[in-house]
Design an enzyme around this catalytic site. Structure first.
Site, PDB file in Angstrom:
ATOM      1  N   LYS A  95       5.465   6.973  -5.805  1.00 46.68           N
ATOM      2  CA  LYS A  95       4.810   8.114  -5.153  1.00 46.68           C
ATOM      3  C   LYS A  95       4.798   9.291  -6.115  1.00 46.68           C
ATOM      4  O   LYS A  95       5.852   9.647  -6.664  1.00 46.68           O
ATOM      5  CB  LYS A  95       5.580   8.534  -3.902  1.00 46.68           C
ATOM      6  N   ASP A 128       0.839   6.488  -6.529  1.00 46.89           N
ATOM      7  CA  ASP A 128       0.204   6.843  -5.262  1.00 46.89           C
ATOM      8  C   ASP A 128       0.408   8.313  -4.963  1.00 46.89           C
ATOM      9  O   ASP A 128       1.529   8.764  -4.737  1.00 46.89           O
ATOM     10  CB  ASP A 128       0.788   5.993  -4.122  1.00 46.89           C
ATOM     11  N   GLU A 180      -3.675   5.985  -7.117  1.00 47.09           N
ATOM     12  CA  GLU A 180      -4.145   5.795  -5.733  1.00 47.09           C
ATOM     13  C   GLU A 180      -4.351   7.137  -5.048  1.00 47.09           C
ATOM     14  O   GLU A 180      -3.464   7.984  -5.061  1.00 47.09           O
ATOM     15  CB  GLU A 180      -3.086   4.959  -4.998  1.00 47.09           C
ATOM     16  N   ASP A 209      -7.186   4.847  -0.607  1.00 47.53           N
ATOM     17  CA  ASP A 209      -6.375   4.332   0.502  1.00 47.53           C
ATOM     18  C   ASP A 209      -6.724   5.112   1.774  1.00 47.53           C
ATOM     19  O   ASP A 209      -7.450   4.628   2.640  1.00 47.53           O
ATOM     20  CB  ASP A 209      -4.891   4.449   0.137  1.00 47.53           C
ATOM     21  N   LYS A 213      -5.296  -1.746   4.478  1.00 44.79           N
ATOM     22  CA  LYS A 213      -4.220  -2.059   5.415  1.00 44.79           C
ATOM     23  C   LYS A 213      -4.865  -2.834   6.561  1.00 44.79           C
ATOM     24  O   LYS A 213      -5.362  -2.228   7.516  1.00 44.79           O
ATOM     25  CB  LYS A 213      -3.592  -0.772   5.947  1.00 44.79           C
TER      26      LYS A 213
HETATM   27 MG   LIG Z   1      -1.334   4.793  -0.414  1.00 45.26          MG
END
Ligand SMILES: [Mg+2]
Length: 342
Positions: free
Chosen positions: A144, A173, A213, A238, A262
């Site tokens: 992250k 991300d 991302e 995303d 997802k």
């Molecule tokens: Mg993500």
């Protein structure tokens, strides 16, 4: 055909509350569905809503399934409105399991840690953490970013890339949390670190950064499109593509980068597959912290997709590294056993 539908809510506690853009996340709540037809065939499904990703709330899902519980005379009676994508996924998965030809036991593709993306903690702690995950077998890591000041994170990035063995890949991300200038700084540094962006799309990168991302919030699509033409490093969306409308809009506007999908919040699996067949290999799959029920459905869909488009392993690591996140032993249960414990 008549179908008997039951729902059971579940609630599991994270070992460590997860930090999200919407505060601390302590409990994962959702609904398991069990469908059985008059021939006795059974299928399980899971609605695992993530309202901050554009799905229904838990209450909306519960209200919907409470009113559907009991004998339904047709599959059509199980149609779920578009505003409830987690519930659409649940019923799609349950019905397809119910009507599938029984496969040999253990026909699930054997997954190793190298097939799963390992999660690194944000910040400099990543430098102390990756080797433990590497020893376990992970070769793709997700970190992250956009959590600490850019200059500090870029310095850690450089150290991390310097330490990672050549067969490792790194996903960064940002969860939409960067400014345009920050995103440019990240991408310029990634490019400078010698990344061949196209490699990762084929799942054959020999090292380096797989992608950045969601650098910017979903509203800034054009800016991200410009960035992906401007820099070598691939960009994956995303949050922009968590809803059906979102992903189809980006596709229509010729998004050149990758999609993080997802599946369990992505609506009916059949519709999702139609979308996936349009974007081919430019996809990585990710979890929404489902139980074993949703996880098996996600895994089935992801592996079916990769077998079609990337038949050679390794395929891009699956973002399903959520084992041990919960304060329970549910990850060791079968769907049937989990259903019984609720
Ligand atoms: Mg993500």
């Amino acid at each position: 055909m008549k179908i008997w539908v039951e729902q059971k809510p579940y609630r599991r506690r994270f070992r460590q509350p997860l930090r999200t853009a919407h505060g601390l996340w302590r409990w994962r709540q959702g609904i398991l569905l069990r469908c059985q037809d008059d021939a006795g065939r059974v299928g399980f499904g899971e609605a695992a809503p993530l309202p901050w990703f554009g799905t229904e709330t838990l209450d909306q899902a519960q209200q919907f399934w409470r009113q559907k519980a009991g004998w339904l005379r047709t599959e059509a009676a199980l149609l779920v409105p578009d505003g409830l994508p987690a519930s659409q996924f649940a019923v799609g998965a349950a019905l397809s399991e119910m009507t599938a030809a029984p496969g040999p036991a253990g026909s699930v593709y054997p997954l190793g840690h190298e097939d799963i993306c390992g999660l690194l903690p944000a910040g400099g702690n990543a430098l102390e953490t990756w080797s433990g995950l590497w020893t376990r077998g992970h070769r793709t890591f997700k970190w992250k970013v956009g959590v600490f000041p850019v200059a500090a994170e870029l310095a850690w990035l450089e150290s991390l890339i310097g330490q990672l063995p050549a067969d490792c890949r790194l996903r960064l991300d940002a969860n939409g949390g960067l400014t345009l200038q920050e995103a440019e700084a990240w991408l310029a540094r990634c490019d400078a670190l010698g990344i061949a962006a196209g490699d990762s799309i084929q799942g054959s990168a020999s090292g380096g950064i797989e992608y950045l991302e969601q650098p910017l919030p979903p509203g800034q699509f054009e800016a991200m499109q410009r960035l992906s033409h401007q820099f070598e490093t691939a960009i994956a969306l995303d949050e922009s593509v968590s809803t059906r409308v979102g992903r189809e809009t980006c596709d229509r506007q010729n998004w050149p980068g990758l999609y993080v999908i997802k599946p369990s919040i992505g609506g009916y699996p059949a519709r999702l597959k139609a979308f996936l067949s349009r974007v081919g290999p430019r996809v990585t799959f990710s979890s929404a912290f489902e139980t074993v029920v949703g996880r098996q459905a996600v895994l089935g869909l992801a592996l079916e997709h990769y077998r079609q488009y990337l038949p050679q392993r390794p395929f891009p690591a699956l973002g399903l590294g959520t084992a041990n996140y919960f304060d329970d032993d549910w990850d060791h249960l079968t769907p049937e056993a989990l259903w019984q414990t609720l």
